[in-house]
Design a protein around this motif. Sequence first.
Motif, short mmCIF file in Angstrom:
data_model
loop_
_atom_site.label_atom_id
_atom_site.label_comp_id
_atom_site.label_asym_id
_atom_site.label_seq_id
_atom_site.Cartn_x
_atom_site.Cartn_y
_atom_site.Cartn_z
N CYS A 45 54.76 -27.79 66.78
CA CYS A 45 54.38 -27.33 68.11
C CYS A 45 52.87 -27.15 68.26
N LEU A 46 52.27 -28.08 68.97
CA LEU A 46 50.86 -28.01 69.33
C LEU A 46 50.57 -26.75 70.13
N ASP A 47 51.53 -26.30 70.93
CA ASP A 47 51.31 -25.20 71.85
C ASP A 47 51.24 -23.85 71.14
N ARG A 48 52.10 -23.61 70.16
CA ARG A 48 52.01 -22.36 69.41
C ARG A 48 50.72 -22.32 68.60
N THR A 49 50.31 -23.46 68.08
CA THR A 49 49.04 -23.54 67.37
C THR A 49 47.90 -23.11 68.28
N ASN A 50 47.93 -23.53 69.54
CA ASN A 50 46.88 -23.17 70.48
C ASN A 50 46.85 -21.67 70.74
N VAL A 51 48.01 -21.03 70.87
CA VAL A 51 48.06 -19.59 71.12
C VAL A 51 47.42 -18.84 69.95
N VAL A 52 47.74 -19.23 68.72
CA VAL A 52 47.17 -18.56 67.55
C VAL A 52 45.66 -18.81 67.48
N GLN A 53 45.24 -20.05 67.72
CA GLN A 53 43.81 -20.36 67.66
C GLN A 53 43.03 -19.58 68.73
N SER A 54 43.64 -19.34 69.89
CA SER A 54 42.94 -18.57 70.93
C SER A 54 42.67 -17.15 70.46
N MET A 55 43.56 -16.59 69.66
CA MET A 55 43.33 -15.24 69.13
C MET A 55 42.18 -15.24 68.12
N PHE A 56 42.14 -16.24 67.26
CA PHE A 56 41.01 -16.35 66.33
C PHE A 56 39.70 -16.55 67.10
N GLY A 57 39.73 -17.41 68.11
CA GLY A 57 38.54 -17.66 68.91
C GLY A 57 38.03 -16.40 69.60
N ARG A 58 38.94 -15.60 70.12
CA ARG A 58 38.57 -14.34 70.78
C ARG A 58 37.91 -13.40 69.78
N HIS A 59 38.47 -13.30 68.58
CA HIS A 59 37.90 -12.41 67.56
C HIS A 59 36.49 -12.85 67.16
N LEU A 78 52.42 -26.25 76.79
CA LEU A 78 53.44 -25.24 77.03
C LEU A 78 52.84 -23.86 76.79
N LYS A 79 53.46 -22.85 77.32
CA LYS A 79 53.00 -21.46 77.20
C LYS A 79 51.62 -21.26 77.82
N GLY A 80 51.29 -22.09 78.80
CA GLY A 80 50.01 -21.97 79.48
C GLY A 80 49.89 -20.67 80.25
N ASP A 81 51.01 -20.15 80.74
CA ASP A 81 50.97 -18.87 81.45
C ASP A 81 50.54 -17.74 80.51
N PHE A 82 51.00 -17.78 79.26
CA PHE A 82 50.61 -16.75 78.30
C PHE A 82 49.14 -16.88 77.94
N THR A 83 48.68 -18.10 77.73
CA THR A 83 47.28 -18.31 77.38
C THR A 83 46.37 -17.89 78.53
N ARG A 84 46.78 -18.15 79.77
CA ARG A 84 45.94 -17.82 80.93
C ARG A 84 45.99 -16.34 81.30
N THR A 85 47.14 -15.70 81.17
CA THR A 85 47.27 -14.32 81.67
C THR A 85 47.60 -13.29 80.59
N GLY A 86 48.06 -13.74 79.43
CA GLY A 86 48.48 -12.81 78.39
C GLY A 86 49.91 -12.36 78.54
N LYS A 87 50.64 -12.90 79.52
CA LYS A 87 52.03 -12.51 79.77
C LYS A 87 52.87 -13.76 80.01
N ARG A 88 54.13 -13.68 79.59
CA ARG A 88 55.08 -14.74 79.92
C ARG A 88 55.68 -14.44 81.29
N THR A 89 55.79 -15.48 82.11
CA THR A 89 56.35 -15.31 83.45
C THR A 89 57.54 -16.24 83.64
N LYS A 90 58.36 -15.95 84.66
CA LYS A 90 59.49 -16.83 84.96
C LYS A 90 58.99 -18.21 85.39
N ARG A 91 57.91 -18.22 86.16
CA ARG A 91 57.33 -19.50 86.60
C ARG A 91 56.84 -20.30 85.39
N GLY A 92 56.22 -19.60 84.41
CA GLY A 92 55.75 -20.27 83.20
C GLY A 92 56.89 -20.84 82.39
#
Length: 197
Positions: free
Chosen positions: A35-49, A131-145
Amino acid sequence: GYFCAVPKSRHCGYGASWELVSLQDGIVRTNCMDCLDRTNVVQSMFGRHILYRQLHQRVGLSKVTKRDRLGHGTMSPSLGRRERTLPLECTVGYKQRPLALPWSEGEAAHRLLWADNADAISRLYAGTPALKGDFTRTGKRTKRGALDDGLNSLQRYYLNNFIDADRQEGMDLLVGNTDFNLVPLDYDETSRVFLLQ
């Protein structure tokens, strides 16, 4: 560590001299098997730190005061520069919520930049936005996402099973994994297998 360079003088225009303060001494590689998308979520946390650390520990020019010369300030002895840190409320805010930057505009900009980058990379690899773009953009999972993720997954399934073979053959020809002179005259599925061997 991370790369940091500061100008040697207050005038940092074209042709100014720069001094290296620190060099990057490593990388963080995250690889989720499927999953490229889960990798992106984890990398965004490292990038923020790392972004927080860079802003917190930034080294820059400041006037050297009498107090600094007497050794009471936080001063880099080799550079004659003082480290400028973030205000206390930002430091405390980050320690209380380490998954978000302590200022809302910076957090929003970081999330949008990271999500746009994820969408661009995902379109190259998978043919759809991440995938999971709503979480990356807002920090929350949504029904629309979740609905968008379902539609993108269906589109990926179709692309993977019906479209990607031709694109992969083109990539193999482009990067030199297959010779152009192996294209058979009688084209069927067995010759396609022969072509890519």
